[in-house]
Design a protein around this motif. Structure first.
Motif, mmCIF file in Angstrom:
data_model
loop_
_atom_site.group_PDB
_atom_site.id
_atom_site.type_symbol
_atom_site.label_atom_id
_atom_site.label_comp_id
_atom_site.label_asym_id
_atom_site.label_seq_id
_atom_site.Cartn_x
_atom_site.Cartn_y
_atom_site.Cartn_z
ATOM 1 N N GLN A 79 -45.547 -21.834 -21.305
ATOM 2 C CA GLN A 79 -45.633 -21.966 -22.753
ATOM 3 C C GLN A 79 -45.086 -20.746 -23.490
ATOM 4 O OE1 GLN A 79 -49.770 -22.748 -23.525
ATOM 5 N NE2 GLN A 79 -49.734 -24.761 -22.521
ATOM 6 N N ASP A 80 -44.829 -19.676 -22.746
ATOM 7 C CA ASP A 80 -44.359 -18.443 -23.369
ATOM 8 C C ASP A 80 -42.850 -18.229 -23.192
ATOM 9 O OD1 ASP A 80 -47.030 -17.860 -24.016
ATOM 10 O OD2 ASP A 80 -47.350 -17.021 -22.012
ATOM 11 N N GLY A 81 -42.189 -19.172 -22.502
ATOM 12 C CA GLY A 81 -40.748 -19.028 -22.299
ATOM 13 C C GLY A 81 -40.370 -17.876 -21.400
ATOM 14 N N CYS A 82 -41.224 -17.573 -20.430
ATOM 15 C CA CYS A 82 -40.971 -16.438 -19.539
ATOM 16 C C CYS A 82 -40.018 -16.775 -18.405
ATOM 17 C CB CYS A 82 -42.290 -15.934 -18.951
ATOM 18 S SG CYS A 82 -43.446 -15.306 -20.179
ATOM 19 N N LEU A 83 -39.892 -18.058 -18.098
ATOM 20 C CA LEU A 83 -39.099 -18.462 -16.937
ATOM 21 C C LEU A 83 -37.897 -19.289 -17.370
ATOM 22 C CD1 LEU A 83 -42.049 -19.487 -14.592
ATOM 23 C CD2 LEU A 83 -40.798 -17.327 -14.607
ATOM 24 N N LYS A 84 -36.813 -19.115 -16.658
ATOM 25 C CA LYS A 84 -35.580 -19.850 -16.946
ATOM 26 C C LYS A 84 -34.931 -20.248 -15.631
ATOM 27 C CE LYS A 84 -30.966 -19.338 -18.984
ATOM 28 N NZ LYS A 84 -30.033 -18.405 -19.669
ATOM 29 N N GLN A 85 -34.492 -21.494 -15.564
ATOM 30 C CA GLN A 85 -33.815 -21.970 -14.353
ATOM 31 C C GLN A 85 -32.316 -21.874 -14.536
ATOM 32 O OE1 GLN A 85 -35.090 -25.764 -12.763
ATOM 33 N NE2 GLN A 85 -34.665 -24.936 -10.748
ATOM 34 N N THR A 86 -31.654 -21.266 -13.570
ATOM 35 C CA THR A 86 -30.210 -21.100 -13.601
ATOM 36 C C THR A 86 -29.574 -21.943 -12.503
ATOM 37 O OG1 THR A 86 -30.129 -19.234 -12.047
ATOM 38 C CG2 THR A 86 -30.610 -18.730 -14.358
ATOM 39 N N SER A 87 -28.264 -21.931 -12.459
ATOM 40 C CA SER A 87 -27.544 -22.636 -11.398
ATOM 41 C C SER A 87 -27.091 -21.679 -10.295
ATOM 42 C CB SER A 87 -26.328 -23.361 -11.983
ATOM 43 O OG SER A 87 -25.447 -22.434 -12.612
ATOM 44 N N ASN A 88 -27.616 -20.467 -10.295
ATOM 45 C CA ASN A 88 -27.212 -19.475 -9.298
ATOM 46 C C ASN A 88 -27.682 -19.878 -7.905
ATOM 47 O OD1 ASN A 88 -26.335 -17.066 -8.061
ATOM 48 N ND2 ASN A 88 -28.339 -16.125 -8.382
ATOM 49 N N TYR A 89 -26.770 -19.979 -6.978
ATOM 50 C CA TYR A 89 -27.098 -20.356 -5.607
ATOM 51 C C TYR A 89 -26.915 -19.194 -4.634
ATOM 52 C CZ TYR A 89 -22.021 -20.530 -5.195
ATOM 53 O OH TYR A 89 -20.687 -20.201 -5.211
ATOM 54 N N LYS A 90 -26.399 -18.076 -5.094
ATOM 55 C CA LYS A 90 -26.103 -16.949 -4.206
ATOM 56 C C LYS A 90 -27.371 -16.135 -3.970
ATOM 57 C CE LYS A 90 -21.252 -16.648 -5.561
ATOM 58 N NZ LYS A 90 -20.172 -15.792 -6.103
ATOM 59 N N LEU A 91 -28.278 -16.704 -3.180
ATOM 60 C CA LEU A 91 -29.575 -16.098 -2.935
ATOM 61 C C LEU A 91 -29.729 -15.621 -1.498
ATOM 62 C CD1 LEU A 91 -31.780 -18.678 -4.873
ATOM 63 C CD2 LEU A 91 -30.906 -16.489 -5.693
ATOM 64 N N ALA A 92 -28.687 -15.728 -0.690
ATOM 65 C CA ALA A 92 -28.773 -15.296 0.705
ATOM 66 C C ALA A 92 -29.030 -13.796 0.769
ATOM 67 C CB ALA A 92 -27.477 -15.636 1.446
ATOM 68 N N THR A 93 -29.921 -13.413 1.666
ATOM 69 C CA THR A 93 -30.256 -12.004 1.842
ATOM 70 C C THR A 93 -30.232 -11.644 3.315
ATOM 71 O OG1 THR A 93 -32.623 -12.540 1.909
ATOM 72 C CG2 THR A 93 -31.689 -11.901 -0.226
ATOM 73 N N LEU A 94 -29.992 -10.383 3.587
ATOM 74 C CA LEU A 94 -30.033 -9.878 4.940
ATOM 75 C C LEU A 94 -31.433 -9.348 5.210
ATOM 76 C CD1 LEU A 94 -26.645 -7.923 5.080
ATOM 77 C CD2 LEU A 94 -27.100 -10.287 5.718
ATOM 78 N N GLY A 95 -31.929 -9.596 6.405
ATOM 79 C CA GLY A 95 -33.289 -9.170 6.713
ATOM 80 C C GLY A 95 -33.427 -8.808 8.163
ATOM 81 N N GLY A 96 -34.668 -8.698 8.599
ATOM 82 C CA GLY A 96 -34.939 -8.372 9.997
ATOM 83 C C GLY A 96 -34.416 -7.004 10.351
ATOM 84 N N SER A 97 -33.572 -6.953 11.374
ATOM 85 C CA SER A 97 -33.040 -5.680 11.848
ATOM 86 C C SER A 97 -32.118 -5.035 10.835
ATOM 87 C CB SER A 97 -32.279 -5.895 13.166
ATOM 88 O OG SER A 97 -31.204 -6.798 12.963
ATOM 89 N N LEU A 98 -31.629 -5.840 9.865
ATOM 90 C CA LEU A 98 -30.684 -5.295 8.903
ATOM 91 C C LEU A 98 -31.378 -4.400 7.888
ATOM 92 C CD1 LEU A 98 -28.483 -8.413 8.117
ATOM 93 C CD2 LEU A 98 -28.327 -6.807 9.981
ATOM 94 N N VAL A 99 -32.653 -4.607 7.643
ATOM 95 C CA VAL A 99 -33.347 -3.829 6.622
ATOM 96 C C VAL A 99 -33.395 -2.359 7.003
ATOM 97 C CG1 VAL A 99 -35.554 -3.511 5.454
ATOM 98 C CG2 VAL A 99 -34.714 -5.805 5.925
ATOM 99 N N GLU A 100 -33.525 -2.084 8.288
ATOM 100 C CA GLU A 100 -33.691 -0.720 8.740
ATOM 101 C C GLU A 100 -32.431 0.115 8.545
ATOM 102 O OE1 GLU A 100 -34.904 -1.050 12.745
ATOM 103 O OE2 GLU A 100 -36.737 -2.186 12.305
ATOM 104 N N ASN A 101 -31.260 -0.518 8.651
ATOM 105 C CA ASN A 101 -30.035 0.260 8.540
ATOM 106 C C ASN A 101 -29.144 -0.238 7.422
ATOM 107 O OD1 ASN A 101 -28.712 -2.067 9.625
ATOM 108 N ND2 ASN A 101 -29.365 -1.404 11.658
ATOM 109 N N THR A 102 -29.724 -0.965 6.467
ATOM 110 C CA THR A 102 -29.010 -1.474 5.297
ATOM 111 C C THR A 102 -27.819 -2.340 5.685
ATOM 112 O OG1 THR A 102 -29.519 0.709 4.406
ATOM 113 C CG2 THR A 102 -28.337 -0.776 2.965
ATOM 114 N N GLY A 103 -27.819 -2.857 6.882
ATOM 115 C CA GLY A 103 -26.779 -3.792 7.282
ATOM 116 C C GLY A 103 -25.530 -3.148 7.843
#
Length: 244
Positions: A79-103
């Motif tokens: 009701q406060d207009g805090c959230l907005k839905q976009t069409s952005n699909y580029k949400l892939a992230t690196l994780g696991g072993s990549l976090v330790e050395n930034t990939g």
């Protein structure tokens, strides 16, 4: 044969460059928090979220994109207009072993060992087949990931990356572990879709659901969505191959 060539010439090039691919205007993607809006802490968005992907932190909603299914219920209820839905699909992230050395270490290993090519073995461990359906599209003439040196193989022994869909079920746990062990090193694991990324938020709590993929094997790339678009899958692969 001549008829085939005539048809090819008449059709022309139908392949889309992945980096220039634009989703339709009505496409549902990332839900973002509007910084200019003041949240009153009503928790309607938290209560309406079917996957419990939203929490309030210091009076402001925080969204776990790995669990978000882009349903838009939170946006409609706010009701406060805090959230907005976009069409952005580029949400892939690196994780696991990549976090330790930034990939950087893994990216160097990919370039050194794989030669900027990639062979994928798909493993369905309990999905509804929505992610699998979208995954099939990356091989069609429109997206054609083979032009980037990426292809699917029939055996994990020939694969560089395991593309896992669905939450880990009790009956598929052994298959996941054995497939992971059968894949030669260096190997990558991609969790594809909200179920694989976040666990049991979609199907709910059950004796048959054991959780997310990263609870059993190391995950290097997370591609959230329910299901993720073909462009999102390709974006994750390009991210892993350092072709951004």
């Amino acid at each position: 044969m001549l008829k085939v060539w005539k048809k090819v010439l008449a059709t022309g090039n139908v392949t889309e460059p992945w980096e220039k691919s634009v989703p339709p205007e009505r496409s549902r993607g990332e839900v973002v928090v509007e910084q200019h809006a003041a949240c009153k802490g009503c928790k309607l968005c938290v209560d309406v979220c079917p996957t419990k992907a939203i929490k309030l932190y210091e009076g402001s909603p925080v969204i776990n994109q790995k669990a978000c299914v882009f349903c838009g219920l939170c946006v409609e209820s706010c009701q406060d207009g805090c959230l907005k839905q976009t069409s952005n699909y580029k949400l892939a992230t690196l994780g696991g072993s990549l976090v330790e050395n930034t990939g950087s270490e893994l990216r160097n290993k990919i370039r050194r060992v794989l030669g900027r090519s990639l062979h994928i073995r798909h493993l369905d461990i309990g999905s509804c087949n929505g992610c699998d359906f979208e995954m099939n599209h990356v091989c069609n003439p429109v997206y054609d990931i083979q032009q980037y040196g990426i292809d699917f193989v029939a055996s994990p022994r020939h694969a560089d990356l395991l593309m896992v869909t669905g939450p880990v079920t009790r009956n598929s746990t052994q298959a996941l572990m054995m497939t992971y062990e059968a894949t030669p090193t260096p190997k990558l694991v991609m969790a594809l879709g909200a179920c694989a990324c976040s666990g049991d938020q979609i199907f709910g709590e059950s004796y048959a659901i054991r959780g997310a993929v990263d609870a059993f094997v190391p995950v290097d790339i997370y591609v959230p969505g329910c299901p993720p678009r073909p462009q999102a899958i390709i974006h994750g692969l390009m991210l892993a191959l350092d072709r951004m």
